[in-house]
Design a protein around this motif. Structure first.
Motif, mmCIF file in Angstrom:
data_model
loop_
_atom_site.group_PDB
_atom_site.id
_atom_site.type_symbol
_atom_site.label_atom_id
_atom_site.label_comp_id
_atom_site.label_asym_id
_atom_site.label_seq_id
_atom_site.Cartn_x
_atom_site.Cartn_y
_atom_site.Cartn_z
ATOM 1 N N VAL A 1 4.704 1.150 9.374
ATOM 2 C CA VAL A 1 5.081 1.382 7.976
ATOM 3 C C VAL A 1 4.658 2.803 7.627
ATOM 4 O O VAL A 1 3.476 3.141 7.692
ATOM 5 C CB VAL A 1 4.410 0.362 7.029
ATOM 6 C CG1 VAL A 1 4.780 0.660 5.583
ATOM 7 C CG2 VAL A 1 4.818 -1.053 7.401
ATOM 8 N N THR A 2 5.661 3.647 7.311
ATOM 9 C CA THR A 2 5.387 5.052 7.025
ATOM 10 C C THR A 2 5.795 5.355 5.589
ATOM 11 O O THR A 2 6.867 4.932 5.144
ATOM 12 C CB THR A 2 6.213 5.942 7.978
ATOM 13 O OG1 THR A 2 5.845 5.627 9.315
ATOM 14 C CG2 THR A 2 5.963 7.415 7.731
ATOM 15 N N THR B 1 1.397 8.646 4.996
ATOM 16 C CA THR B 1 0.581 7.803 5.867
ATOM 17 C C THR B 1 1.493 6.951 6.743
ATOM 18 O O THR B 1 2.571 6.545 6.300
ATOM 19 C CB THR B 1 -0.297 6.865 5.003
ATOM 20 O OG1 THR B 1 -1.086 7.670 4.141
ATOM 21 C CG2 THR B 1 -1.200 5.994 5.863
ATOM 22 N N THR B 2 1.050 6.736 7.991
ATOM 23 C CA THR B 2 1.736 5.774 8.855
ATOM 24 C C THR B 2 0.719 4.745 9.331
ATOM 25 O O THR B 2 -0.313 5.122 9.891
ATOM 26 C CB THR B 2 2.355 6.471 10.081
ATOM 27 O OG1 THR B 2 3.353 7.372 9.636
ATOM 28 C CG2 THR B 2 2.986 5.455 11.023
ATOM 29 N N PHE B 3 0.990 3.484 9.075
ATOM 30 C CA PHE B 3 0.174 2.400 9.632
ATOM 31 C C PHE B 3 0.947 1.769 10.775
ATOM 32 O O PHE B 3 2.159 1.591 10.679
ATOM 33 C CB PHE B 3 -0.139 1.343 8.566
ATOM 34 C CG PHE B 3 -1.434 1.608 7.870
ATOM 35 C CD1 PHE B 3 -2.618 1.079 8.356
ATOM 36 C CD2 PHE B 3 -1.469 2.419 6.742
ATOM 37 C CE1 PHE B 3 -3.822 1.339 7.728
ATOM 38 C CE2 PHE B 3 -2.676 2.680 6.114
ATOM 39 C CZ PHE B 3 -3.855 2.144 6.595
ATOM 40 N N ARG B 4 0.239 1.472 11.859
ATOM 41 C CA ARG B 4 0.910 0.965 13.061
ATOM 42 C C ARG B 4 0.188 -0.290 13.558
ATOM 43 O O ARG B 4 -1.034 -0.267 13.728
ATOM 44 C CB ARG B 4 0.865 2.045 14.143
ATOM 45 C CG ARG B 4 1.779 1.815 15.305
ATOM 46 C CD ARG B 4 1.822 3.042 16.216
ATOM 47 N NE ARG B 4 2.459 4.178 15.568
ATOM 48 C CZ ARG B 4 1.873 5.334 15.308
ATOM 49 N NH1 ARG B 4 0.616 5.533 15.634
ATOM 50 N NH2 ARG B 4 2.526 6.315 14.714
ATOM 51 N N LEU B 5 0.933 -1.361 13.726
ATOM 52 C CA LEU B 5 0.364 -2.596 14.299
ATOM 53 C C LEU B 5 0.916 -2.734 15.712
ATOM 54 O O LEU B 5 2.125 -2.727 15.902
ATOM 55 C CB LEU B 5 0.783 -3.817 13.476
ATOM 56 C CG LEU B 5 0.644 -3.725 11.956
ATOM 57 C CD1 LEU B 5 1.075 -5.045 11.318
ATOM 58 C CD2 LEU B 5 -0.792 -3.412 11.554
ATOM 59 N N ARG B 6 0.016 -2.840 16.682
ATOM 60 C CA ARG B 6 0.450 -2.966 18.081
ATOM 61 C C ARG B 6 0.061 -4.335 18.615
ATOM 62 O O ARG B 6 -1.093 -4.733 18.500
ATOM 63 C CB ARG B 6 -0.255 -1.928 18.963
ATOM 64 C CG ARG B 6 0.204 -0.527 18.751
ATOM 65 C CD ARG B 6 -0.658 0.415 19.593
ATOM 66 N NE ARG B 6 -0.173 1.772 19.454
ATOM 67 C CZ ARG B 6 0.797 2.289 20.171
ATOM 68 N NH1 ARG B 6 1.369 1.569 21.117
ATOM 69 N NH2 ARG B 6 1.189 3.526 19.966
ATOM 70 N N ASN C 1 0.838 -1.210 0.000
ATOM 71 C CA ASN C 1 0.000 0.000 0.000
ATOM 72 C C ASN C 1 0.867 1.253 0.000
ATOM 73 O O ASN C 1 0.577 2.233 -0.693
ATOM 74 C CB ASN C 1 -0.900 0.034 1.242
ATOM 75 C CG ASN C 1 -2.068 -0.936 1.109
ATOM 76 O OD1 ASN C 1 -2.284 -1.504 0.049
ATOM 77 N ND2 ASN C 1 -2.805 -1.120 2.200
ATOM 78 N N ALA C 2 1.940 1.218 0.826
ATOM 79 C CA ALA C 2 2.827 2.381 0.922
ATOM 80 C C ALA C 2 3.466 2.664 -0.441
ATOM 81 O O ALA C 2 3.551 3.823 -0.874
ATOM 82 C CB ALA C 2 3.900 2.121 1.977
ATOM 83 N N ARG D 1 9.689 8.092 0.230
ATOM 84 C CA ARG D 1 10.393 7.294 1.201
ATOM 85 C C ARG D 1 9.405 6.344 1.862
ATOM 86 O O ARG D 1 8.286 6.761 2.203
ATOM 87 C CB ARG D 1 10.941 8.265 2.258
ATOM 88 C CG ARG D 1 12.281 7.909 2.802
ATOM 89 C CD ARG D 1 12.825 9.085 3.603
ATOM 90 N NE ARG D 1 13.437 8.535 4.780
ATOM 91 C CZ ARG D 1 12.990 8.705 6.016
ATOM 92 N NH1 ARG D 1 11.949 9.451 6.236
ATOM 93 N NH2 ARG D 1 13.607 8.130 7.025
ATOM 94 N N VAL D 2 9.809 5.093 2.051
ATOM 95 C CA VAL D 2 8.992 4.150 2.833
ATOM 96 C C VAL D 2 9.881 3.645 3.973
ATOM 97 O O VAL D 2 10.988 3.164 3.728
ATOM 98 C CB VAL D 2 8.497 2.962 1.979
ATOM 99 C CG1 VAL D 2 7.794 1.930 2.853
ATOM 100 C CG2 VAL D 2 7.560 3.449 0.888
#
Lengths: 602, 139
Positions: free
Chosen positions: A524-525, A580-585, A494-495, A508-509
């Motif tokens: 993932v930013t 965008t930043t996706f974050r998995l916690r 997606n990034a 930049r990823v």
């Protein structure tokens, strides 16, 4: 020596010397002509000196000299006096002047008898101090129950007594108290103690413990009684507060929805509340006084007790009931350090059965909602594909009819593309709808990140994208490596798309891995196109895609499903045109336990 | 392009983010003698449409559908395009959403609905009907 007179003179001389009372004989010039041993012991040898020099340390006669008066009138007289001994210390004594007459009746000498009162005076002072300073109300009442004397504390609180009755002062009563300790003392001459409630000058209730003792007895009769009243109001209030606090504590413990047990150092149950009875499924009489079996709580007590007075950790564990049923619980505990006696441990257990059921129901409800969205989205997706197929057939058949090879090719490509979309859709749909539980094993999260990132290296170079990683050393965790792999692949994919769509010269990823507060975090930013409000709202809707025919719209949904199966959560931040930043916690304590390794190697 | 667009041919615009749908609609309408403008980015469509001055607009209620709905209300507010009939082409049953949005913004209802999957005959029929209602001749 004539018998009769000799022994008389001898014993008189002896008595003069030995009598425990100072005797001094003074002439008309107030000079000491003789003194006995007791006098010498107090004032030293003063023979030949004046009495005022010896007993007062003065150089002139005293103002109202008793001896001079007796020399004048021959009368006996006495008074208390304070003299000074050779060391300069005051000497309280009672002086009695007696004339010594000659045969003619004149008084050439007087004898001064001095009785030392220092000890008596000291005692009197001590009693007075005690009376005044003792930290309770001390009064002397007469047979009429009127206060005739009171100490400092009493006067401070009730004022100077002016003949009031004690019951007026202490209780604002107009008649004697029904159970009067003073009355009993007047009757039997003994001491009596009882508790009383009085009223202070500002009208508040005061609690006293009153003791009485006979004070003055003449002919065996008690004429005065000393009353000592100790104000225990504060103690009384503290006691009431303590009782209230105790009742509150008992009610809180008893009615707590959490099971509470208190164990002594030998693991014997000293307290169990109602919820504990329910949780362990037994009457508390079978718990209290008995050692709690090891198996009743699955974890060790020191695991759930906060260290050094710190907050108690919350430990998810299990307990086993009296009937052998295992129940999931959340435990915490603390050590009780009493002022005296041995330490004990309090255990608080929350029954997690209901919460676990609710969590499962919530997950099921989310799945059902997702299925609903899936069906709606599926219909829309399939309709678009069908339109594409319809178009492909139209263009192909038109091309065939006109022998237009370019058009046939165009139509054929449309058909191929849409058939490809159908298969991708079906494949993803199957992956998503599969009820597979993850197969967690202890894996190193960093290894998964490195693996996924390596797969994107070439693609990044092809499109001039900067692909970077920041990987912290995270301890192995129980995860389904394949599932996490899928999640990261989706997010990085997606990034990349967001970067490519943005048409920015250099995107930049960044893929990050770290652990914070027992939470493993993947991030993932990208610095790509970002999402506007509407896209953000739809990010987790199945079949929603911003990629036209290039996406199936299931990627994020599948990612979220896998993350939720690991007890984790997906969040994202995005700004249109910024990235965008996706974050998995993944909180460690919620990770599923690793499955047993299978021996057949499958 | 199988046929050169005629200056007098009625102009039809189609807005859809599905590339194959655009291709299909464009070819089918051009085959029938219309001049077609096919647009895949609704956010940039308004200015192009105002310059193109279509006689009929075919609008997909795109996902997210709000984007299609908001474009519809913008079309109804445009002095140039206000009276151009709009046919909604969508895979969604979006009548309710559209009617709510139309009522809220004061825009009238669309000239017609076409539900996907759509074939060439139905497409041409709907476009021709819209043109005859607005008093415009059809090829």
């Amino acid at each position: 020596m004539k018998p009769g007179t000799d022994w008389k003179n001898s014993y008189r001389a002896n008595v003069f010397e030995e009598i425990p009372c100072g005797i001094v004989v003074i002439d008309r010039n107030l000079r000491i002509v003789d003194q006995n041993l007791a006098f010498t012991n107090i004032f030293g040898d003063g023979r030949g000196q004046t009495c005022y020099e010896v007993t007062r340390g003065r150089h002139t006669p005293c103002a109202e000299c008793l001896a001079e008066q007796t020399f004048r009138d021959g009368q006996r007289r006495s008074r208390e006096a304070v003299g000074v001994d050779p060391a300069g210390k005051p000497v309280h004594h009672l002086v009695q002047i007696t004339p010594i007459r000659d045969e003619t009746g004149n008084v050439p000498f007087v004898a001064a008898l001095t009785t030392d009162l220092s000890a008596t005076k000291r005692l009197q002072r001590e009693y007075q101090t005690l009376f005044e300073k003792v930290p309770c109300y001390v009064t002397v009442v007469n047979r009429d129950y009127r206060v005739v004397k009171a100490n400092t504390l009493f006067r401070k609180v009730f004022g100077e007594p002016t003949g009031e009755h004690c019951y007026q002062l202490f209780k604002r009563r107009h008649e004697r108290c029904p159970e009067c300790p003073a009355e009993q003392t007047f009757l039997d001459g003994g001491s009596h103690t009882s508790s009383h409630v009085g009223i202070t000058r500002d009208g508040t209730a005061a609690h006293y413990v009153v003791s009485t003792a006979p004070l003055v007895q003449t002919d065996g009769e008690t004429t005065h009684v000393i009353e000592m009243a100790l104000d225990v109001t504060r103690l009384h209030r503290l006691e009431a507060e303590l009782l209230r606090a105790n009742a509150l504590r008992e009610a809180l413990v008893e009615n707590s929805p959490y099971a509470i047990l208190i164990l002594d150092q030998r693991r014997r149950v000293v307290l169990a509340n109602r919820a504990a009875e329910k949780l362990w499924d037994c009457d508390r009489s079978t718990l209290i006084g008995h050692t709690l079996p090891r198996r009743a709580i699955a974890c060790r007590l020191d695991e759930i007790v906060g260290r050094n007075g710190g907050p108690a950790p919350l430990v998810d564990s299990t307990i086993v009931t009296a009937k052998g049923v295992e129940i999931p619980v959340r435990l915490s505990g603390f050590t009780l350090h009493p002022v005296e006696g041995e330490r004990s441990t309090a255990i608080i257990a929350q029954d997690l059965r209901e919460i676990r059921t609710l969590e499962r129901e919530k997950l099921d409800a989310e799945r059902l909602a997702a299925v609903g969205q899936t069906v709606a989205g599926l219909a829309h997706g399939i309709k678009n594909i069908l339109t594409g197929l319809e178009g492909g057939m139209y263009v192909t058949s038109g091309g065939l009819a006109r022998h237009d090879e370019a058009r046939v090719k165009q139509g054929w490509e449309m058909l191929e593309r849409n058939i490809g979309r159908v298969s991708a859709l079906v494949k993803n749909l199957l992956a998503f709808s599969r009820g597979d539980e993850p197969k967690p094993r202890l894996v190193r999260p960093a290894a998964i990140v490195a693996d996924v990132v390596s797969l994107f290296k070439e693609l990044a170079e092809q499109h001039d994208l900067v692909l970077e990683t920041e990987i912290s050393d995270v301890a192995p965790a129980s995860m389904d490596a394949e599932g996490i792999h899928t999640c990261l692949t989706n997010l990085i994919s997606n990034a990349f798309d967001a970067c490519l769509v943005s048409h920015k010269p250099m995107c930049r990823v960044l893929v990050m891995l770290r652990e914070e507060n027992e939470e493993i975090i993947f991030e993932v930013t990208d610095t790509g196109c970002g999402m506007d409000y509407e896209v953000k709202q739809k990010a987790f809707t199945s079949f929603f895609t911003t990629k036209g025919s290039g996406g199936t719209g299931l990627g994020l949904l599948l990612t979220r499903k896998i993350v939720q199966q690991h007890g984790g959560s997906v969040t994202f931040e995005s700004s249109s045109n910024e990235g965008t930043t996706f974050r998995l916690r993944f909180p460690r304590r919620r990770l599923p336990p690793p499955v047993e390794e299978e021996h057949n190697g499958s | 392009m199988s046929r050169a667009p005629s200056l007098h041919a009625p102009r039809v615009a189609i807005i859809d983010d599905e590339e194959d749908v655009l291709t299909f609609v464009r070819i089918a309408l051009e085959d029938a003698g219309f001049t077609v403008e096919a647009l895949d980015r609704p956010t940039e469509a308004l200015a192009t449409l105002e310059a193109f001055r279509p006689h009929v607009i075919l609008l997909d209620l795109l996902m997210p559908e709000q984007m299609g709905v908001s474009l519809y209300t913008e079309l109804r507010a445009s002095p140039v395009l206000r009276d151009v009939p709009v046919i909604i082409v969508s895979g969604l049953n979006a009548r309710d959403t559209l009617q709510e949005a139309s009522a809220a913004t004061g825009a009238g209802p669309p000239a017609g609905y076409l539900e996907k999957p759509v074939d060439a005959a139905a497409l041409l029929d709907a476009v021709r009907r819209a043109l005859s209602h607005s008093g415009r001749g059809t090829p």
